[in-house]
Design an enzyme around this catalytic site. Sequence first.
Site, mmCIF file in Angstrom:
data_model
loop_
_atom_site.group_PDB
_atom_site.id
_atom_site.type_symbol
_atom_site.label_atom_id
_atom_site.label_comp_id
_atom_site.label_asym_id
_atom_site.label_seq_id
_atom_site.Cartn_x
_atom_site.Cartn_y
_atom_site.Cartn_z
ATOM 1 N N CYS A 166 0.803 -1.219 0.000
ATOM 2 C CA CYS A 166 0.000 0.000 0.000
ATOM 3 C C CYS A 166 0.835 1.268 0.000
ATOM 4 C CB CYS A 166 -0.948 -0.008 1.195
ATOM 5 S SG CYS A 166 -1.935 -1.519 1.265
ATOM 6 N N HIS A 306 -2.754 7.392 6.730
ATOM 7 C CA HIS A 306 -3.025 6.101 6.093
ATOM 8 C C HIS A 306 -4.436 5.673 6.469
ATOM 9 C CE1 HIS A 306 -2.090 2.419 4.082
ATOM 10 N NE2 HIS A 306 -2.253 1.687 5.173
ATOM 11 N N GLU A 317 -1.068 4.789 14.233
ATOM 12 C CA GLU A 317 -0.752 6.006 13.476
ATOM 13 C C GLU A 317 -1.006 7.261 14.305
ATOM 14 O OE1 GLU A 317 -1.278 7.876 8.986
ATOM 15 O OE2 GLU A 317 -2.630 6.263 9.644
ATOM 16 N N LYS A 338 -9.603 7.746 2.857
ATOM 17 C CA LYS A 338 -10.047 6.364 2.617
ATOM 18 C C LYS A 338 -11.462 6.143 3.137
ATOM 19 C CE LYS A 338 -5.540 3.998 2.587
ATOM 20 N NZ LYS A 338 -4.638 5.115 2.921
ATOM 21 N N HIS A 343 -9.820 1.766 0.190
ATOM 22 C CA HIS A 343 -8.364 1.594 0.164
ATOM 23 C C HIS A 343 -7.931 1.118 -1.220
ATOM 24 C CE1 HIS A 343 -4.346 0.977 1.177
ATOM 25 N NE2 HIS A 343 -4.445 0.227 2.254
ATOM 26 N N PHE A 404 1.591 -3.721 3.903
ATOM 27 C CA PHE A 404 1.915 -5.046 4.440
ATOM 28 C C PHE A 404 3.397 -5.333 4.186
ATOM 29 C CE2 PHE A 404 -2.637 -6.934 3.855
ATOM 30 C CZ PHE A 404 -3.056 -6.228 4.967
#
Length: 418
Positions: A166, A306, A317, A338, A343, A404
């Site tokens: 991502c 994010h 975060e 998002k 996403h 990831f």
Amino acid sequence: MKLRRVVVTGLGAITPLGNTVTDYWNNLINGVSGAAPITRFDASKFKTRFACEVKGFNPEDFLDKKEARKLDPFSQYGLVSAMQAVKDAGLDKEGAFDPDRTGVIWGSGIGGLLTFQEACFDFAKGDGTPRFNPFFIPKMIADICSGHISIMYGMRGPNFTTVSACASSTNALIDAVTYIKLGKADVIVTGGSEAAVCEAGIGGFNAMHALSTRNDSPETASRPFDVDRDGFVLGEGAGALILEDLEHALKRGAKIYAEVLGGGMTADANHITAPHPEGLGATNVMRHALADAGLKPEDIDYVNVHGTSTPLGDVAESKAILGVFGEHAYKLNISSTKSMTGHLLGAAGAIEAMACVLAVKHDIIPPTINHFTDDPALDNKLNFTFNKAQKREVRAALSNTFGFGGHNASVIVKKYIA
């Protein structure tokens, strides 16, 4: 050596909120959700039966029918968004760029997942005889979109694709900035694309328990920083940005959206899918981005997080933001777009960097929609820009993307001042 300044001179977008930059931005500002029941396949037996699909997109409106069939949707989205950005920047005019000094640096986390899936399905239905489409490999490989863009425009400069889940298109953007700063290119088409809304994409993320299963209310399923968040909503699409050496842009009279100061890249070195619980990698990447940009924490007005709407990620975060910005964190606007787009995986960084560019240009912060209940695990004195856009001066903005594998990337844009 003196590093060159890098500016944004063109934008293009194919997103769940619209297939132009104008539609994308207006729907962001108005807090529109792009989530709806899946239309691409029968999802009735899946745990998650909704996604943020691109809507009303016909590749044959932009590409020759025969050529469009040779492209996976991730390349169709990417190529069309790049076409928009090239036109927006005025690079479609004769002599606007030197082909040998113009490159393409793209990002995709997966590449042609639908193409791979279809080839496997077709083989499984057969008698075991290997009959594969000759375009299977060229449609599927993750780097092919950057190749198509370069071929379309004859751009012979640096050309590659970054793959960091991502964080992919943010990594691509940072690489593009670096190449121009160092004088290795004058212009680079950068961004990212993804098209993973298919059985393998939904099924794979469902198996990881990563997706929201709020099937009764898709439009409110993406709930970053809400106590009832239960996973992200899968999106798809593409975003393209034209990055250009400032002197090159001024010489040809290009319009300038914003300046890109720099970025940071780190690894969590912690877990294949979960973030570091204290947000260590996120903390480090934002600090690296600030150092690369030559800014102090108090110079930032907006952080596009994010913010995927996962139980662990949102907490980590927010801890990182407090660690980096200290008391200034309470003066920031923070938002997760998002909540509206879903996403976009490897394309997330591109469309979110674009949201930062437009926030800087227009002095308005897009909201984090779908907030209903505060999460006691978060510091709710932070301004998450819940549910409604907010107007304010935006001198500089930071965009975070985490992937990831523990990949982290942050990029900073600011108002252009001559």
